[in-house]
Design a protein around this motif. Sequence first.
Motif, PDB file in Angstrom:
ATOM      1  N   VAL A 191      -3.938   1.218   3.674  1.00 18.17           N
ATOM      2  CA  VAL A 191      -3.395   1.351   2.319  1.00 18.17           C
ATOM      3  C   VAL A 191      -4.439   1.983   1.392  1.00 18.17           C
ATOM      4  CG1 VAL A 191      -2.581   0.092   0.292  1.00 18.17           C
ATOM      5  CG2 VAL A 191      -1.766  -0.548   2.574  1.00 18.17           C
ATOM      6  N   VAL A 195      -3.967   5.531  -0.500  1.00 21.13           N
ATOM      7  CA  VAL A 195      -3.941   5.559  -1.960  1.00 21.13           C
ATOM      8  C   VAL A 195      -5.063   6.436  -2.510  1.00 21.13           C
ATOM      9  CG1 VAL A 195      -4.235   4.165  -4.047  1.00 21.13           C
ATOM     10  CG2 VAL A 195      -2.788   3.339  -2.181  1.00 21.13           C
ATOM     11  N   SER A 196      -6.255   6.319  -1.916  1.00 21.03           N
ATOM     12  CA  SER A 196      -7.402   7.092  -2.398  1.00 21.03           C
ATOM     13  C   SER A 196      -7.424   8.510  -1.847  1.00 21.03           C
ATOM     14  CB  SER A 196      -8.703   6.387  -2.003  1.00 21.03           C
ATOM     15  OG  SER A 196      -8.834   6.320  -0.585  1.00 21.03           O
ATOM     16  N   ARG A 197      -6.478   8.792  -0.911  1.00 21.68           N
ATOM     17  CA  ARG A 197      -6.386  10.117  -0.288  1.00 21.68           C
ATOM     18  C   ARG A 197      -7.699  10.524   0.387  1.00 21.68           C
ATOM     19  NH1 ARG A 197      -2.843  13.679  -4.712  1.00 21.68           N
ATOM     20  NH2 ARG A 197      -1.034  12.271  -4.743  1.00 21.68           N
TER      21      ARG A 197
END
Length: 281
Positions: A191, A195-197
């Motif tokens: 996750v 989210v932080s790519r």
Amino acid sequence: MEAVVLALGSAFLFAATTVAMRTAFERGALAEGGALFTVLAALFVTAPFAAAQPGSLSEAWPFLLAGLLGPGLSQFLFTFAVREAGAARTSVVIGTGPFFSIALAVVLLGEPLEAALVAGAALIVAGGVMLVSERERPEHVRLLGLALALVATIVFAARDNLVRWLAVDTDVSPGVAATATLAAGAALMTVFVLVSRSPLRAHDARAFAPAGIFFGLSYICLFEAYYRGLVTVVSPLVATESLWGVLLSALVFKRAEGVGVRLVAGALLVVCGGVLIGAFR
């Protein structure tokens, strides 16, 4: 006696994990994906143990919660700590874990507080102070890394106490418990990466694979130890990881890690504190 041997085995393997992670960074691997790849590789190690051991899968969900702490949060902190402070010094900081584990075990689990525990904890703290007060450090060692390692250590301690509490009365086998925590940790890391790519590269997966194998074996030994012994026994013995980490770092990286007399002395104080605690338990 089984808990002692397993705890010492876990300590050596965790030290090998730390050194392998430092090697991965020298090969240009990234920390964000590295933490995830380490846990995924560890899952491949623990899964056969889980499949071979009898036990209830339906009761494994509490260990999923433990996995959010470690390796979920702790492994991220630990990975960045190794990147910022190197393998040897991160190992010494992680070795202070018994101080926090014992404090939590006495307060939360009602384990007895004895003079040997206090004396051992004092030695552990003295070793940590020697590390932090180093006047000359290699250029790659940053105080941020030591701070991250300390926070990771506290999270490890909380996870260990939770695992010990769950292990006292459960039908879940150690292999299943270890695999459940790793799976939860991997899910949390996935996750975060999405989210932080953060980039996920095949090169990083290959670079961190050895660390993941060592980590998985260390995890199995750790859970087997906590199923057989008290936190105040197992945690100090796992703290010998400090000395193993320093010795392996000096062997593998030579002078690059800047292993000097002060660092070795700090590691020895941490280990002596752990041994003192274990000997009187």
